[in-house]
Design a protein around this motif. Structure first.
Motif, PDB file in Angstrom:
ATOM      1  N   GLU A  63       0.823  -1.211   0.000  1.00  0.00           N
ATOM      2  CA  GLU A  63       0.000   0.000   0.000  1.00  0.00           C
ATOM      3  C   GLU A  63       0.858   1.262   0.000  1.00  0.00           C
ATOM      4  OE1 GLU A  63      -3.978  -1.518   2.363  1.00  0.00           O
ATOM      5  OE2 GLU A  63      -2.258  -0.839   3.524  1.00  0.00           O
ATOM      6  N   ASN A  64       1.921   1.258   0.778  1.00  0.00           N
ATOM      7  CA  ASN A  64       2.786   2.436   0.853  1.00  0.00           C
ATOM      8  C   ASN A  64       3.492   2.711  -0.470  1.00  0.00           C
ATOM      9  OD1 ASN A  64       2.077   2.878   3.505  1.00  0.00           O
ATOM     10  ND2 ASN A  64       3.852   1.832   4.335  1.00  0.00           N
ATOM     11  N   HIS A  65       3.984   1.662  -1.121  1.00  0.00           N
ATOM     12  CA  HIS A  65       4.633   1.863  -2.416  1.00  0.00           C
ATOM     13  C   HIS A  65       3.642   2.412  -3.439  1.00  0.00           C
ATOM     14  CE1 HIS A  65       8.714   0.526  -1.860  1.00  0.00           C
ATOM     15  NE2 HIS A  65       8.311  -0.582  -1.259  1.00  0.00           N
ATOM     16  N   MET A  66       2.427   1.900  -3.428  1.00  0.00           N
ATOM     17  CA  MET A  66       1.446   2.362  -4.412  1.00  0.00           C
ATOM     18  C   MET A  66       0.929   3.763  -4.070  1.00  0.00           C
ATOM     19  SD  MET A  66       1.739   0.214  -6.669  1.00  0.00           S
ATOM     20  CE  MET A  66       0.534   0.914  -7.774  1.00  0.00           C
ATOM     21  N   ALA A  67       0.902   4.114  -2.796  1.00  0.00           N
ATOM     22  CA  ALA A  67       0.554   5.492  -2.419  1.00  0.00           C
ATOM     23  C   ALA A  67       1.619   6.449  -2.945  1.00  0.00           C
ATOM     24  CB  ALA A  67       0.421   5.612  -0.907  1.00  0.00           C
ATOM     25  N   ALA A  68       2.861   6.028  -2.890  1.00  0.00           N
ATOM     26  CA  ALA A  68       3.948   6.862  -3.411  1.00  0.00           C
ATOM     27  C   ALA A  68       3.834   7.010  -4.929  1.00  0.00           C
ATOM     28  CB  ALA A  68       5.306   6.275  -3.033  1.00  0.00           C
ATOM     29  N   VAL A  69       3.473   5.930  -5.620  1.00  0.00           N
ATOM     30  CA  VAL A  69       3.284   5.994  -7.069  1.00  0.00           C
ATOM     31  C   VAL A  69       2.158   6.965  -7.413  1.00  0.00           C
ATOM     32  CG1 VAL A  69       2.503   4.673  -9.093  1.00  0.00           C
ATOM     33  CG2 VAL A  69       4.223   3.702  -7.555  1.00  0.00           C
ATOM     34  N   ALA A  70       1.106   6.977  -6.573  1.00  0.00           N
ATOM     35  CA  ALA A  70      -0.038   7.866  -6.802  1.00  0.00           C
ATOM     36  C   ALA A  70       0.261   9.311  -6.395  1.00  0.00           C
ATOM     37  CB  ALA A  70      -1.253   7.346  -6.042  1.00  0.00           C
ATOM     38  N   GLY A  71       1.430   9.528  -5.814  1.00  0.00           N
ATOM     39  CA  GLY A  71       1.811  10.884  -5.427  1.00  0.00           C
ATOM     40  C   GLY A  71       1.322  11.310  -4.060  1.00  0.00           C
ATOM     41  N   LEU A  72       0.906  10.355  -3.245  1.00  0.00           N
ATOM     42  CA  LEU A  72       0.391  10.684  -1.910  1.00  0.00           C
ATOM     43  C   LEU A  72       1.502  10.854  -0.884  1.00  0.00           C
ATOM     44  CD1 LEU A  72      -2.678   8.293  -1.837  1.00  0.00           C
ATOM     45  CD2 LEU A  72      -2.635  10.731  -2.335  1.00  0.00           C
ATOM     46  N   ASP A  77      11.473  10.144  -2.130  1.00  0.00           N
ATOM     47  CA  ASP A  77      12.097  10.555  -3.374  1.00  0.00           C
ATOM     48  C   ASP A  77      12.730   9.409  -4.149  1.00  0.00           C
ATOM     49  OD1 ASP A  77      13.248  11.148  -0.899  1.00  0.00           O
ATOM     50  OD2 ASP A  77      14.876  12.289  -1.762  1.00  0.00           O
ATOM     51  N   LEU A  78      12.156   8.238  -4.036  1.00  0.00           N
ATOM     52  CA  LEU A  78      12.588   7.136  -4.896  1.00  0.00           C
ATOM     53  C   LEU A  78      11.955   7.319  -6.271  1.00  0.00           C
ATOM     54  CD1 LEU A  78      12.037   4.040  -2.572  1.00  0.00           C
ATOM     55  CD2 LEU A  78      14.213   5.048  -3.212  1.00  0.00           C
ATOM     56  N   PRO A  79      12.614   6.871  -7.309  1.00  0.00           N
ATOM     57  CA  PRO A  79      11.986   6.914  -8.628  1.00  0.00           C
ATOM     58  C   PRO A  79      10.739   6.021  -8.664  1.00  0.00           C
ATOM     59  CG  PRO A  79      14.344   6.502  -8.817  1.00  0.00           C
ATOM     60  CD  PRO A  79      13.990   6.411  -7.372  1.00  0.00           C
ATOM     61  N   ARG A  80       9.797   6.393  -9.498  1.00  0.00           N
ATOM     62  CA  ARG A  80       8.537   5.652  -9.622  1.00  0.00           C
ATOM     63  C   ARG A  80       8.786   4.170  -9.883  1.00  0.00           C
ATOM     64  NH1 ARG A  80       3.432   7.974 -12.003  1.00  0.00           N
ATOM     65  NH2 ARG A  80       2.065   6.203 -12.285  1.00  0.00           N
ATOM     66  N   ASP A  81       9.760   3.863 -10.744  1.00  0.00           N
ATOM     67  CA  ASP A  81      10.050   2.462 -11.066  1.00  0.00           C
ATOM     68  C   ASP A  81      10.455   1.665  -9.831  1.00  0.00           C
ATOM     69  OD1 ASP A  81       9.423   2.830 -13.713  1.00  0.00           O
ATOM     70  OD2 ASP A  81      11.502   2.992 -14.378  1.00  0.00           O
ATOM     71  N   GLN A  82      11.186   2.292  -8.922  1.00  0.00           N
ATOM     72  CA  GLN A  82      11.591   1.587  -7.703  1.00  0.00           C
ATOM     73  C   GLN A  82      10.379   1.278  -6.820  1.00  0.00           C
ATOM     74  OE1 GLN A  82      15.025   4.129  -6.452  1.00  0.00           O
ATOM     75  NE2 GLN A  82      15.892   2.101  -6.023  1.00  0.00           N
ATOM     76  N   HIS A  83       9.407   2.178  -6.785  1.00  0.00           N
ATOM     77  CA  HIS A  83       8.189   1.897  -6.021  1.00  0.00           C
ATOM     78  C   HIS A  83       7.410   0.745  -6.655  1.00  0.00           C
ATOM     79  CE1 HIS A  83       8.475   4.991  -3.027  1.00  0.00           C
ATOM     80  NE2 HIS A  83       8.667   5.918  -3.947  1.00  0.00           N
ATOM     81  N   LEU A  84       7.366   0.724  -7.979  1.00  0.00           N
ATOM     82  CA  LEU A  84       6.671  -0.372  -8.662  1.00  0.00           C
ATOM     83  C   LEU A  84       7.366  -1.708  -8.410  1.00  0.00           C
ATOM     84  CD1 LEU A  84       5.835   1.469 -11.990  1.00  0.00           C
ATOM     85  CD2 LEU A  84       4.230   0.830 -10.183  1.00  0.00           C
ATOM     86  N   VAL A  85       8.696  -1.707  -8.413  1.00  0.00           N
ATOM     87  CA  VAL A  85       9.447  -2.930  -8.103  1.00  0.00           C
ATOM     88  C   VAL A  85       9.173  -3.354  -6.657  1.00  0.00           C
ATOM     89  CG1 VAL A  85      11.783  -3.862  -7.760  1.00  0.00           C
ATOM     90  CG2 VAL A  85      11.234  -2.592  -9.840  1.00  0.00           C
ATOM     91  N   GLY A  86       9.145  -2.386  -5.738  1.00  0.00           N
ATOM     92  CA  GLY A  86       8.833  -2.689  -4.342  1.00  0.00           C
ATOM     93  C   GLY A  86       7.438  -3.262  -4.180  1.00  0.00           C
ATOM     94  N   ALA A  87       6.482  -2.738  -4.942  1.00  0.00           N
ATOM     95  CA  ALA A  87       5.113  -3.252  -4.880  1.00  0.00           C
ATOM     96  C   ALA A  87       5.054  -4.684  -5.395  1.00  0.00           C
ATOM     97  CB  ALA A  87       4.185  -2.352  -5.687  1.00  0.00           C
ATOM     98  N   HIS A  88       5.728  -4.960  -6.509  1.00  0.00           N
ATOM     99  CA  HIS A  88       5.774  -6.333  -7.035  1.00  0.00           C
ATOM    100  C   HIS A  88       6.447  -7.274  -6.036  1.00  0.00           C
ATOM    101  CE1 HIS A  88       4.035  -6.152 -11.013  1.00  0.00           C
ATOM    102  NE2 HIS A  88       4.743  -5.062 -11.313  1.00  0.00           N
ATOM    103  N   ALA A  89       7.493  -6.807  -5.382  1.00  0.00           N
ATOM    104  CA  ALA A  89       8.188  -7.636  -4.391  1.00  0.00           C
ATOM    105  C   ALA A  89       7.263  -7.965  -3.220  1.00  0.00           C
ATOM    106  CB  ALA A  89       9.445  -6.924  -3.896  1.00  0.00           C
ATOM    107  N   ALA A  90       6.481  -6.983  -2.785  1.00  0.00           N
ATOM    108  CA  ALA A  90       5.543  -7.228  -1.679  1.00  0.00           C
ATOM    109  C   ALA A  90       4.493  -8.259  -2.086  1.00  0.00           C
ATOM    110  CB  ALA A  90       4.884  -5.912  -1.258  1.00  0.00           C
ATOM    111  N   ILE A  91       3.984  -8.163  -3.312  1.00  0.00           N
ATOM    112  CA  ILE A  91       3.007  -9.148  -3.789  1.00  0.00           C
ATOM    113  C   ILE A  91       3.639 -10.533  -3.825  1.00  0.00           C
ATOM    114  CG2 ILE A  91       1.602  -9.876  -5.764  1.00  0.00           C
ATOM    115  CD1 ILE A  91       1.240  -6.853  -6.389  1.00  0.00           C
ATOM    116  N   SER A  92       4.871 -10.612  -4.253  1.00  0.00           N
ATOM    117  CA  SER A  92       5.568 -11.906  -4.303  1.00  0.00           C
ATOM    118  C   SER A  92       5.714 -12.503  -2.908  1.00  0.00           C
ATOM    119  CB  SER A  92       6.943 -11.755  -4.948  1.00  0.00           C
ATOM    120  OG  SER A  92       6.819 -11.392  -6.289  1.00  0.00           O
TER     121      SER A  92
END
Length: 102
Positions: A63-72, A77-92
């Protein structure tokens, strides 16, 4: 929630994260809202199993990674791609066979 239902939720989360890759701000917010709803279902299911704290911590990570992707969380200050990778890692992590007694 049965294993089949959990797998369906995890697949939905993966699709939403992937859809957020090139999404604009509004679509990223919509995806975040849908992710929050799916994560609430996972949290309810986690209450039935041992290790609830670990599972809910990983769900919060997603949830936190996706909130960051949404700009919340503009202070992340991580790049968007790093948040997406973090979100995929959490799902895994949640999809591992040791979660939800699978």
């Amino acid at each position: 929630m049965m294993e089949r239902d959990i797998r369906a939720v995890l697949d939905g989360l993966r699709l939403l994260v992937e859809d957020s890759k090139d999404a604009g701000k509004l679509q990223a917010m919509r995806n975040y809202a849908a992710i929050k709803a799916l994560c609430a279902d996972l949290r309810r299911s986690a209450e039935e199993y041992n290790g609830t704290r670990n599972i809910t911590m990983v769900i919060s990570e997603l949830e936190n990674h996706m909130a960051a992707v949404a700009g919340l969380f503009p202070t992340w200050d991580l790049p968007r791609d790093q948040h997406l990778v973090g979100a995929h890692a959490a799902i895994s992590k949640v999809a591992m066979g040791t979660c939800f007694g699978q």
